[in-house]
Design a protein around this motif. Structure first.
Motif, PDB file in Angstrom:
ATOM      1  N   GLU A   1      -2.284 -11.598   2.275  1.00 31.63           N
ATOM      2  CA  GLU A   1      -3.521 -12.367   2.092  1.00 31.63           C
ATOM      3  C   GLU A   1      -3.129 -13.837   2.164  1.00 31.63           C
ATOM      4  O   GLU A   1      -2.316 -14.307   1.376  1.00 31.63           O
TER       5      GLU A   1
ATOM      6  N   TRP B   1       0.163  -5.717   2.758  1.00 31.20           N
ATOM      7  CA  TRP B   1      -1.025  -6.505   3.090  1.00 31.20           C
ATOM      8  C   TRP B   1      -0.727  -7.945   2.735  1.00 31.20           C
ATOM      9  O   TRP B   1      -0.306  -8.241   1.604  1.00 31.20           O
TER      10      TRP B   1
ATOM     11  N   SER C   1      -4.347  -9.113   6.165  1.00 30.89           N
ATOM     12  CA  SER C   1      -3.959  -8.235   7.268  1.00 30.89           C
ATOM     13  C   SER C   1      -2.770  -7.375   6.880  1.00 30.89           C
ATOM     14  O   SER C   1      -1.926  -7.785   6.066  1.00 30.89           O
ATOM     15  N   ALA C   2      -2.717  -6.196   7.496  1.00 28.33           N
ATOM     16  CA  ALA C   2      -1.671  -5.219   7.164  1.00 28.33           C
ATOM     17  C   ALA C   2      -0.486  -5.340   8.112  1.00 28.33           C
ATOM     18  O   ALA C   2      -0.655  -5.641   9.297  1.00 28.33           O
TER      19      ALA C   2
ATOM     20  N   CYS D   1       0.861  -1.179   0.000  1.00 26.42           N
ATOM     21  CA  CYS D   1       0.000   0.000   0.000  1.00 26.42           C
ATOM     22  C   CYS D   1       0.904   1.238   0.000  1.00 26.42           C
ATOM     23  O   CYS D   1       1.615   1.493   0.977  1.00 26.42           O
TER      24      CYS D   1
END
Lengths: 174, 118
Positions: free
Chosen positions: B32, B30, B38-39, B23
């Motif tokens: 997946e 992030w 989750s970040a 991001c």
């Protein structure tokens, strides 16, 4: 795409790991020197006990220097776990032999780090390591000279007492 | 799982078992994996990768105790809790290592492009 890794730190994962390993080596050295100081104290070698205690402090300072550098560069300095510290030594001479072997090992580690920094073109860390390499010249010299006292003075009679007296006087002048 | 709908997310690496995105707005990654996303901040992401790499997979396989079949990771500053089987560990490791290679490649490209621009 932004280079998030570079924004976070200028250390590569490899160099950060090597520097953290060195933190552990320095912490270990500091504890071993402290154990040597205790052994010397128990056996009546007061001057050598002070000498090793001083050495222990220096190793800890080296550790903190590395610790600060990693954090300053945006890395993650890891507080080391120190285990397996020998508390007993064969003889007065064996203490100094162990000390020299330890310094040689530390030098080898710094050479290895310098080599890796150079190969990774991480010249900031390479420059930082120079200070330690210079320091190792002195450390090895002093440890070697101390051991040589055993041959020069001899351990017979009051030899060990005399050696203990001379140990704190060893200085590296260059 | 489809790519999260956010124009600031860029896919870094993908395997059949998950994906890693960057991001550029929040300067984070992030992850997946196993049905969740989750970040992680850059340092936490690298730390997670290290934690996953340090899992002793041969020991998990050889140890017959039931508790040795799974590993639980609770990354700091994350609500995510990873309960990993041996297969999960290998899949996650592949994903994180692949993402790290891509990030290193991005750093190299930055170096080269900057050198050309100056």
């Amino acid at each position: 795409m932004k280079d998030l890794l570079r924004l976070r730190t200028s250390l590569t994962e490899e160099i950060e790991t090597l520097l953290n390993e060195q933190i552990k080596v320095e912490a270990h050295s500091s504890s071993v020197y402290l154990a040597m100081s205790s052994w010397c104290n128990r056996n009546g070698f007061d001057n050598s006990a002070d000498y090793f205690q001083k050495q222990s402090g220096e190793e800890r300072e080296h550790m903190l220097k590395l610790f600060g550098f990693i954090n300053d560069m945006g890395g993650r300095a890891i507080s080391p776990e120190v285990t397996n510290i020998p508390q007993e030594f064969e003889s007065f001479r064996a203490v100094f032999e162990t000390a020299l072997q330890q310094e040689i090992y530390v030098t080898q580690q710094f050479n290895r780090i310098a080599d890796r920094c150079f190969k990774a073109k991480d010249f900031m860390s390479f420059q930082f390591i120079q200070w330690f390499l210079k320091e190792q010249i002195e450390e090895e010299y002093i440890a070697r000279r101390a051991l040589e006292l055993f041959d020069v003075i001899g351990e017979e009679g009051t030899g060990r007492w005399e050696i203990d007296k001379q140990v704190p006087k060893i200085k590296y002048e260059n | 799982m489809a790519k999260p709908a956010c124009k600031n997310l860029e896919e870094i690496f993908r395997t059949p078992h998950g994906a890693v995105y960057q991001c550029n707005r929040a300067n984070c990654f992030w992850l997946e994996f196993a049905g969740g996303i989750s970040a992680f901040k850059a340092s936490d992401f690298l730390h997670l990768k290290k934690q996953v790499e340090q899992i002793d997979v041969p020991e998990m396989v050889q140890n017959t105790a039931r508790m040795a079949d799974i590993v639980i990771l609770n990354p700091f500053r994350s609500e995510r809790c990873f309960v990993l089987t041996v297969t999960d560990v290998l899949n996650l490791r592949e994903l994180l290592q692949g993402a790290k290679v891509m990030l290193d490649l991005n750093s190299m490209l930055y170096d080269c492009l900057h050198a050309m621009a100056v």
